[in-house]
Each structure stands twice: as structure tokens, then as C-alpha cells.
Scaffold this motif. Sequence first.
Motif, short mmCIF file in Angstrom:
data_model
loop_
_atom_site.label_atom_id
_atom_site.label_comp_id
_atom_site.label_asym_id
_atom_site.label_seq_id
_atom_site.Cartn_x
_atom_site.Cartn_y
_atom_site.Cartn_z
N ILE A 188 2.66 3.56 -11.51
CA ILE A 188 1.79 3.72 -12.72
C ILE A 188 2.25 2.68 -13.83
CG2 ILE A 188 0.68 5.12 -14.40
CD1 ILE A 188 1.07 7.44 -12.51
N LEU A 189 1.04 1.79 -14.13
CA LEU A 189 1.48 0.69 -15.06
C LEU A 189 0.82 0.88 -16.43
CD1 LEU A 189 2.24 -2.01 -12.56
CD2 LEU A 189 3.91 -0.62 -13.55
N GLY A 190 1.32 0.45 -17.43
CA GLY A 190 0.24 0.28 -18.70
C GLY A 190 -0.42 -0.75 -18.84
N GLY A 191 -0.19 -1.68 -18.10
CA GLY A 191 -0.83 -3.13 -18.13
C GLY A 191 -1.33 -3.56 -16.93
N SER A 192 -2.19 -4.53 -16.85
CA SER A 192 -2.64 -5.18 -15.76
C SER A 192 -2.82 -6.67 -15.41
CB SER A 192 -3.74 -4.47 -15.09
OG SER A 192 -4.85 -4.44 -15.96
N THR A 193 -2.75 -7.15 -16.60
CA THR A 193 -3.24 -8.74 -16.53
C THR A 193 -2.22 -9.60 -15.86
OG1 THR A 193 -1.82 -8.98 -18.77
CG2 THR A 193 -4.12 -8.62 -18.96
N PHE A 194 -0.92 -9.00 -15.60
CA PHE A 194 -0.04 -9.89 -14.83
C PHE A 194 -0.60 -10.28 -13.28
CE2 PHE A 194 0.78 -5.24 -13.75
CZ PHE A 194 1.39 -5.56 -12.36
N VAL A 195 -1.82 -9.45 -12.87
CA VAL A 195 -2.24 -9.58 -11.43
C VAL A 195 -3.37 -10.67 -11.51
CG1 VAL A 195 -1.50 -7.38 -10.97
CG2 VAL A 195 -4.02 -7.80 -11.44
N LEU A 196 -3.81 -11.13 -12.66
CA LEU A 196 -4.86 -11.90 -12.80
C LEU A 196 -4.16 -13.62 -12.25
CD1 LEU A 196 -6.57 -10.79 -15.88
CD2 LEU A 196 -7.52 -10.67 -13.63
N ASP A 197 -5.22 -14.63 -11.83
CA ASP A 197 -4.63 -15.79 -11.29
C ASP A 197 -4.23 -16.71 -12.59
OD1 ASP A 197 -5.53 -15.01 -8.77
OD2 ASP A 197 -7.53 -16.27 -8.87
N GLU A 198 -4.63 -16.26 -13.62
CA GLU A 198 -4.15 -17.07 -14.83
C GLU A 198 -3.05 -16.73 -15.39
OE1 GLU A 198 -7.33 -14.58 -16.67
OE2 GLU A 198 -7.31 -15.62 -14.64
N ASP A 199 -2.40 -15.72 -14.73
CA ASP A 199 -1.04 -15.09 -15.40
C ASP A 199 0.06 -14.69 -14.37
OD1 ASP A 199 -1.99 -15.22 -17.99
OD2 ASP A 199 -2.80 -13.24 -17.98
N ILE A 200 -0.60 -14.51 -13.20
CA ILE A 200 0.52 -14.33 -12.09
C ILE A 200 1.34 -15.25 -11.54
CG2 ILE A 200 -0.73 -15.03 -10.11
CD1 ILE A 200 -0.46 -12.28 -8.48
N GLN A 201 1.17 -16.36 -11.98
CA GLN A 201 2.25 -17.47 -11.67
C GLN A 201 3.29 -17.53 -12.78
OE1 GLN A 201 2.41 -18.26 -8.74
NE2 GLN A 201 0.87 -19.62 -8.00
#
Length: 462
Positions: free
Chosen positions: A378-391
Motif C-alpha cells: 500500500i503506497l500513498g503515491g502512484s505517479t512513479f509508475v507513469l511513463d514520464e516518471d518511471i525512468q
Amino acid sequence: MNKWIRGTNATVLSIAVIGIFIILTIFLHSLKGFQLDLTKNKSFTLSEQTVTTLKNLNQDIHIIAFTNSGAGSDFITRQVTDMAAEYKKQSGKITYDEYDMLKQPSMAKQYGVDQSGTLIFELGDKKKNVNFAELFNGQQDGSYTFTGEEKFTQAITSLTSTEKHTVYLLSGHQEYPQNAMTILTSSLISSNYVVKDLNLYREGKIPDDAQMLLLLGPQNDLNDKEAELINTYLKDKGKIYIALGFNKDMATKWKNIDSIMKTFGIQDQHAVAIEPKQTSLYDPLTIIPEYGSHEITNKLASNNLITMLSLAVSLNADESAGEWTKSVLLTTSDKAYGETDINLLAQSKTKQDAADVKGPLNLGYAIQNKDNKPKAVILGGSTFVLDEDIQNQGNKDFALNSIGWLQEQKDQVTIRPRQGDAFQQALITPSQANTIFIITIVFFPLLFLVIGGMIWWRRRRG
């Protein structure tokens, strides 16, 4: 007569020495896998884990290196191709080919490779791509780490594994669609996952083959029937990966998502984490959390790879829920705080007050049951999985590590990256370059030639 004997002895001795070197070279070459690595960081010595993997390999793996002679990255290319050649040397089941994308563009187009350089691992119809850029991480002091061996061995293990993991991406609540997470989904597929979409309202049930549910970036709440289905699924062998999205009305409208998290003793504090900082690289709503001590994060911490979250919601653990073991994965500094007045975020008027949650804030948990089996992340954020951020930095590794841990992948490969020193560059003037050329290319050879001629002349005169 004596001169002739001495000359003959010298000739025979020279031939004997040359013969010994030839025989020794042939003998050492016949010893499969034998080599003496004299490099400082043992750059040509594979780990025991890799050697065992290659020794047990019973299927043919074809490695193709697509290099780019015009990219100006000869050092990177040499590191990668040397390691690929070393894998071939260690196993007769591995074949290796190398193509220059500029000279053979049709081959590069056929495989759709990255122009900076790509390795393709093939096993029949199965393929695994590894980009050169993924293998190097630069440090501030100019040094670097090279994770080639780990990525190569992971690729081979992934190709030869027959185990499949079926996971479902929940949809219908404005979660991130697959086309916004192509890098994550392709990485999961290449790691033997089957990734499918699931709209519970349409399907009416959770499929029997679902090994994990992924709820990534929901903007809206689940309805009561969906929550009931998920709770029933989790009471059995089901697992769930929740990475919260952001909604300004989450405090009043996320009743069912909060209820599912509460099952594991995790409470959503409905406060957006803010980390005051003096930097222009990212804003205060972007958090670079510290890692808790856990199997998911230990490797990232040791390699100094950060994970970045934006608009992350702070979480808290209810220790009275004793059925579950809750391990903190991500936490802020004690200077951070959780903004509870969401309306102030849109107005950029955030300032810590008595109603806000004081730091440090917890932003992620790994949940295990009483048998120490993984049950939820369970994580409080999710933007790290998006293509613009995951790298960015360690975002991709954190995502894959946490999903892999939850799925209890036994074939995950962790090999310590090799450390490389900072490049040392010597700046010299044209006159200094000419001096070096004259001394090394002209003077020293002439000196040895003169000395040799003098010795020959003295021996000839008797």
C-alpha cells in the motif's frame, strides 16, 4: 667453431622458449572458462550466481547487440559487448552476434531497438530487450555503477522460466490506463507476467486466475459491491497492490478504498505530504522519501537510487490490527508535514498549521500475514509508475521490486553492480602531444635499435 656452437645454442634456446610459449598458450586456451582477471574491480569475473545459471542452461539463448558507432559512446558499448562475449564464453548454449545500426539499419528496424544501443536476448519466439542506458548509473563525483551482469542474468532467467503470474489492473475509477504505463506493463510482461484489465462492474467477479489486483492511481472510490468482491478475494489467497491517486475530495469520498486498507491496519490520513526544500530541481509536492529496511528497498538504498512521488498521501499503521505484519517502505524527513486543507494546494498557499499532520510521514507499507507471506503493498503515491516518471532514478526498480516481492518471485536476481572510477582526462597542448609522439614512437624504438646493433657488432668482432 666456438662461435658457430654459441650461435647454434642461442638459436636452439630461442626456438625452445618460443615453443614453450606456444604450447602454454594452446594449453591455457584449451581450459574452458579459465581466465586471470587482473582488473581493479574484477570487471571480467562473473558472480557465482551467474556461473551457476549458465552452467544449468539447457536451452539455446541468442544474444544480439545493436551498437551505434555514431553515438559517441565507445566506452559504454565496449563494457556491454565485452560482458555479452563473456557470457558466450561461459556457456555453449549462448550464441552472440553484434550489428552496427548505422551500417545495418534494416536489422535495427526489424527489432525496433533503441538508438543509444540495445541488447536482445532471444529464446525461440520469446525476446527480452535491455537498453544500454539502463545498465549505467552515474554518480556526482563522476564515478558510475554498471549493472550489466544483473540485467543479463535476469533476462536469461526470465526467458527460461515457465512460471506465469497473472495480474489484473483495476479500471473504472479513473485509474491510470495501460497506455500511460507502457514501460511498466512491458517490463512485467518480459518478467513472465500476464497483465490484464479488469472492470469489476462489467465482469461482475474477480477471475479465478487472478494472482494479484493492481489499483494504480484511482481518482474515484470503489462502489460497495466492488469493495465486497475485493474483500472476499483478499480473505482467500488474493493479493492487492494499491498505489493511491489524488482527489481533493478523498477525505469524504474514499470510503471503500479506505475500508480495504483498514483491513490491513493501514489508515489514509487524507493529507498530502509536503517536504520543504531549497532546490529548483523539483517542487515541494514531489517527495524523495527515505527507505525503510525491507527486502524491496535494501538494494535501492545500497545503490543510492531514489524513488520519487508526487502528490503523495500520508499513511499510518494501526498496530492493534495484530493479524498483519506492517513494514514501512517509504518515509519522509521529520521536517515534512501533511497538508489537510486540500483547497490550499490549488492556491499554492500551503503553510504548516496545527491541523496538519506532523512529520515524519509514512508513505508506503508492505503487509505480511501471520505466516509471513506477502499479502499487500500500500503506497500513498502512484505517479512513479507513469511513463514520464518511471525512468527517473529508482522508480522502475521500486515498482518491479515491490510487485515481485508481493508475487513471491523466487527467480529474482540480485547481483551487486560493479563500481567504476571517474574518468580521468589529461589536457595537453599540441607541442606536448608532439613531444610524447617523438619520444614514444621515434626515440625509444631508435634507441633500442642502436643498442641492439652495437651488441651485434661487438659479438661479430669477437
